[in-house]
Design a protein around this motif. Structure first.
Motif, PDB file in Angstrom:
ATOM      1  N   THR A  72      38.790  40.770  30.506  1.00 28.63           N
ATOM      2  CA  THR A  72      38.060  40.905  29.248  1.00 28.63           C
ATOM      3  C   THR A  72      36.568  40.766  29.472  1.00 28.63           C
ATOM      4  OG1 THR A  72      39.919  40.061  27.953  1.00 28.63           O
ATOM      5  CG2 THR A  72      37.741  39.932  26.939  1.00 28.63           C
ATOM      6  N   ALA A  73      36.175  39.784  30.277  1.00 26.88           N
ATOM      7  CA  ALA A  73      34.752  39.610  30.579  1.00 26.88           C
ATOM      8  C   ALA A  73      34.196  40.841  31.285  1.00 26.88           C
ATOM      9  CB  ALA A  73      34.560  38.361  31.447  1.00 26.88           C
ATOM     10  N   ALA A  74      34.989  41.400  32.215  1.00 26.69           N
ATOM     11  CA  ALA A  74      34.529  42.598  32.937  1.00 26.69           C
ATOM     12  C   ALA A  74      34.383  43.791  31.994  1.00 26.69           C
ATOM     13  CB  ALA A  74      35.514  42.923  34.055  1.00 26.69           C
ATOM     14  N   ARG A  75      35.318  43.937  31.042  1.00 25.21           N
ATOM     15  CA  ARG A  75      35.260  45.073  30.113  1.00 25.21           C
ATOM     16  C   ARG A  75      34.005  45.032  29.257  1.00 25.21           C
ATOM     17  NH1 ARG A  75      39.774  44.399  27.942  1.00 25.21           N
ATOM     18  NH2 ARG A  75      39.210  43.307  26.019  1.00 25.21           N
ATOM     19  N   TRP A  76      33.662  43.871  28.675  1.00 27.98           N
ATOM     20  CA  TRP A  76      32.505  43.803  27.811  1.00 27.98           C
ATOM     21  C   TRP A  76      31.204  43.878  28.593  1.00 27.98           C
ATOM     22  CZ3 TRP A  76      33.525  45.316  23.352  1.00 27.98           C
ATOM     23  CH2 TRP A  76      34.721  44.996  22.712  1.00 27.98           C
ATOM     24  N   ALA A  77      31.180  43.350  29.801  1.00 27.66           N
ATOM     25  CA  ALA A  77      29.984  43.486  30.636  1.00 27.66           C
ATOM     26  C   ALA A  77      29.743  44.947  31.001  1.00 27.66           C
ATOM     27  CB  ALA A  77      30.128  42.636  31.900  1.00 27.66           C
ATOM     28  N   ASP A  78      30.817  45.675  31.340  1.00 25.20           N
ATOM     29  CA  ASP A  78      30.683  47.095  31.695  1.00 25.20           C
ATOM     30  C   ASP A  78      30.239  47.917  30.479  1.00 25.20           C
ATOM     31  OD1 ASP A  78      31.142  49.368  33.592  1.00 25.20           O
ATOM     32  OD2 ASP A  78      32.637  49.902  32.067  1.00 25.20           O
ATOM     33  N   ARG A  79      30.785  47.619  29.306  1.00 27.66           N
ATOM     34  CA  ARG A  79      30.389  48.379  28.118  1.00 27.66           C
ATOM     35  C   ARG A  79      28.932  48.084  27.749  1.00 27.66           C
ATOM     36  NH1 ARG A  79      34.311  48.403  22.924  1.00 27.66           N
ATOM     37  NH2 ARG A  79      35.777  48.999  24.585  1.00 27.66           N
ATOM     38  N   TYR A  80      28.470  46.851  28.021  1.00 26.61           N
ATOM     39  CA  TYR A  80      27.075  46.523  27.734  1.00 26.61           C
ATOM     40  C   TYR A  80      26.140  47.306  28.657  1.00 26.61           C
ATOM     41  CZ  TYR A  80      22.816  43.702  27.302  1.00 26.61           C
ATOM     42  OH  TYR A  80      21.519  43.287  27.122  1.00 26.61           O
ATOM     43  N   ARG A  81      26.538  47.468  29.926  1.00 26.29           N
ATOM     44  CA  ARG A  81      25.716  48.244  30.867  1.00 26.29           C
ATOM     45  C   ARG A  81      25.579  49.695  30.416  1.00 26.29           C
ATOM     46  NH1 ARG A  81      29.135  45.481  34.634  1.00 26.29           N
ATOM     47  NH2 ARG A  81      27.991  43.794  35.705  1.00 26.29           N
ATOM     48  N   ARG A  82      26.653  50.255  29.831  1.00 28.88           N
ATOM     49  CA  ARG A  82      26.659  51.679  29.478  1.00 28.88           C
ATOM     50  C   ARG A  82      26.104  51.955  28.085  1.00 28.88           C
ATOM     51  NH1 ARG A  82      32.174  53.629  29.499  1.00 28.88           N
ATOM     52  NH2 ARG A  82      32.902  51.478  29.564  1.00 28.88           N
ATOM     53  N   HIS A  83      26.345  51.064  27.121  1.00 26.47           N
ATOM     54  CA  HIS A  83      25.993  51.364  25.737  1.00 26.47           C
ATOM     55  C   HIS A  83      25.044  50.355  25.099  1.00 26.47           C
ATOM     56  CE1 HIS A  83      29.096  54.434  25.873  1.00 26.47           C
ATOM     57  NE2 HIS A  83      29.984  53.521  26.257  1.00 26.47           N
ATOM     58  N   GLY A  84      24.751  49.263  25.778  1.00 23.77           N
ATOM     59  CA  GLY A  84      23.865  48.276  25.208  1.00 23.77           C
ATOM     60  C   GLY A  84      24.527  47.495  24.083  1.00 23.77           C
ATOM     61  N   SER A  85      23.717  46.936  23.198  1.00 24.13           N
ATOM     62  CA  SER A  85      24.242  46.105  22.107  1.00 24.13           C
ATOM     63  C   SER A  85      25.208  46.837  21.173  1.00 24.13           C
ATOM     64  CB  SER A  85      23.077  45.526  21.288  1.00 24.13           C
ATOM     65  OG  SER A  85      22.283  44.692  22.105  1.00 24.13           O
ATOM     66  N   PRO A  86      24.949  48.128  20.826  1.00 21.48           N
ATOM     67  CA  PRO A  86      25.909  48.812  19.944  1.00 21.48           C
ATOM     68  C   PRO A  86      27.323  48.900  20.512  1.00 21.48           C
ATOM     69  CG  PRO A  86      23.836  50.008  20.000  1.00 21.48           C
ATOM     70  CD  PRO A  86      23.756  48.949  21.055  1.00 21.48           C
ATOM     71  N   GLY A  87      27.464  48.831  21.819  1.00 18.75           N
ATOM     72  CA  GLY A  87      28.781  48.925  22.433  1.00 18.75           C
ATOM     73  C   GLY A  87      29.638  47.700  22.264  1.00 18.75           C
ATOM     74  N   MET A  88      29.091  46.646  21.656  1.00 19.66           N
ATOM     75  CA  MET A  88      29.859  45.419  21.478  1.00 19.66           C
ATOM     76  C   MET A  88      30.776  45.459  20.255  1.00 19.66           C
ATOM     77  SD  MET A  88      28.911  43.609  24.090  1.00 19.66           S
ATOM     78  CE  MET A  88      28.949  45.219  24.882  1.00 19.66           C
ATOM     79  N   HIS A  89      30.642  46.479  19.446  1.00 16.70           N
ATOM     80  CA  HIS A  89      31.472  46.591  18.257  1.00 16.70           C
ATOM     81  C   HIS A  89      32.770  47.336  18.580  1.00 16.70           C
ATOM     82  CE1 HIS A  89      28.415  45.056  15.480  1.00 16.70           C
ATOM     83  NE2 HIS A  89      27.536  45.693  16.246  1.00 16.70           N
ATOM     84  N   ASP A  90      33.807  47.060  17.772  1.00 18.33           N
ATOM     85  CA  ASP A  90      35.089  47.728  17.970  1.00 18.33           C
ATOM     86  C   ASP A  90      34.945  49.227  17.754  1.00 18.33           C
ATOM     87  OD1 ASP A  90      36.555  45.446  18.546  1.00 18.33           O
ATOM     88  OD2 ASP A  90      36.903  45.009  16.418  1.00 18.33           O
ATOM     89  N   ARG A  91      35.691  49.989  18.514  1.00 20.44           N
ATOM     90  CA  ARG A  91      35.713  51.431  18.362  1.00 20.44           C
ATOM     91  C   ARG A  91      36.892  51.835  17.476  1.00 20.44           C
ATOM     92  NH1 ARG A  91      35.060  53.045  24.763  1.00 20.44           N
ATOM     93  NH2 ARG A  91      32.845  52.509  24.984  1.00 20.44           N
ATOM     94  N   SER A  92      36.763  52.976  16.836  1.00 20.86           N
ATOM     95  CA  SER A  92      37.857  53.498  16.023  1.00 20.86           C
ATOM     96  C   SER A  92      39.029  53.880  16.913  1.00 20.86           C
ATOM     97  CB  SER A  92      37.384  54.735  15.240  1.00 20.86           C
ATOM     98  OG  SER A  92      38.465  55.342  14.592  1.00 20.86           O
ATOM     99  N   SER A  93      40.237  53.606  16.428  1.00 25.14           N
ATOM    100  CA  SER A  93      41.443  53.972  17.175  1.00 25.14           C
ATOM    101  C   SER A  93      41.907  55.388  16.852  1.00 25.14           C
ATOM    102  CB  SER A  93      42.578  52.987  16.850  1.00 25.14           C
ATOM    103  OG  SER A  93      42.858  52.986  15.460  1.00 25.14           O
TER     104      SER A  93
END
Length: 317
Positions: free
Chosen positions: A40-61
């Motif tokens: 989980t920590a790796a997933r959010w760190a990777d998404r932060y590298r790619r999308h910045g702060s907006p990437g911390m929100h849930d995505r639509s399914s």
């Protein structure tokens, strides 16, 4: 929308990701600090590298593609038929030769409201309003109701006998004044709906509302003959009330009192079989008292009409 037991919100994910990416924390240390797994920590760190702060929100399914979705042309045809003919999913499905559930989804996808919320004459959403204080506007209307013959009508005697009993029984004219803001109602059973009768009813209704602490400022009626005569206008002037009228062929404008009469029929007039008109009339005062002081009204968020009039509920026993 976050699960109530989720260890991380969008803010927590951002803090975790910044610890790893900006401050150089090891993944395992960050995972232990925020009480989540290493992955989980790796997933959010990777998404932060790619999308910045907006990437911390849930995505639509929602899937990127829906190959079995109804063709756009057919959807447009369903929407067109709905707008032109104002029919529901069942009839739309029959005309378009699709499933009822499919027609319902198409209407929902295109933001088409339920027919019950539309004005049938124009197809436009019904605009609802409510006056801000008691007495600012009072709706007045008359409901014509057949009287019950002695011995009972068709509900107790059957249609053949009830038809014979009905001869010469006549009609009751239920005159109602209903406050727009509180829905407080005053009703009388009168022998007709002539101008003098309507004017006298207004005088008594004004006195009754005054006893409840409500001063009537305006009355709204339809354009019936009795309400357009000088008798009605002169009575309004003498009482200091401003008369208002609905537009022709627009009963929706006076819809609050129309809805009250429907409730009156369902919960009093036709609620149980009566053996005489006198028996039904004897039950009316208790019903009206229950309506005004005890019955939760769905149009005012479950409150009682009396609760919307200053101190009236506390005074009533």
């Amino acid at each position: 929308m976050f699960h109530r037991n989720a260890p991380l919100t969008a803010t927590g994910r951002l803090r975790l990701a910044r610890c790893v990416v900006d401050d150089g924390w090891p993944l395992r240390r960050a995972a232990e600090r925020f009480q989540v797994s290493h992955t989980t920590a790796a997933r959010w760190a990777d998404r932060y590298r790619r999308h910045g702060s907006p990437g911390m929100h849930d995505r639509s399914s929602r899937p990127h593609g829906s190959p079995r979705q109804t063709p756009a042309g057919l959807e447009a045809e369903v929407v067109r038929m709905r707008r032109e003919h104002r029919i529901g999913p069942l009839r739309l499905a029959a005309r378009a030769r699709i499933a009822v559930s499919t027609a319902h989804r198409i209407l929902k996808r295109h933001g088409m409201p339920a027919l019950a919320t539309l004005d049938r004459a124009t197809g436009e959403p019904v605009r609802r309003y409510e006056r801000s204080r008691p007495g600012e506007l009072v709706h007045i209307d008359v409901k014509k109701l057949g009287r019950i013959p002695d011995g009972g009508g068709h509900r107790t005697q059957g249609r053949a006998e009830g038809r014979r009993n009905r001869t010469g029984t006549g009609y009751a004219f239920l005159h109602t004044a209903l406050d727009d803001h509180s829905r407080l109602a005053y009703t009388e059973d009168l022998p007709d709906e002539t101008a003098p009768t309507c004017a006298a009813f207004l005088t008594r209704a004004t006195g009754w509302f005054a006893e409840q602490g409500v001063a009537i400022e305006r009355v709204l009626t339809d354009n019936a003959w009795a309400y357009t005569k000088n008798t009605w206008r002169d009575t309004c002037r003498d009482l200091g009330i401003s008369p208002r009228y609905t537009r022709p062929w627009r009963p929706q404008t006076n819809g609050k009192v129309e809805r009250f009469h429907r409730t009156l029929l369902e919960e009093w007039a036709y609620h149980r079989p009566y053996t005489s008109d006198a028996e039904r009339q004897a039950a009316f005062p208790d019903w009206l008292d229950w309506y005004n002081y005890h019955r939760p009204h769905t149009g005012i968020s479950g409150q009682t009409p009396a609760s919307r009039v200053t101190n009236l509920s506390d005074q009533h026993t």
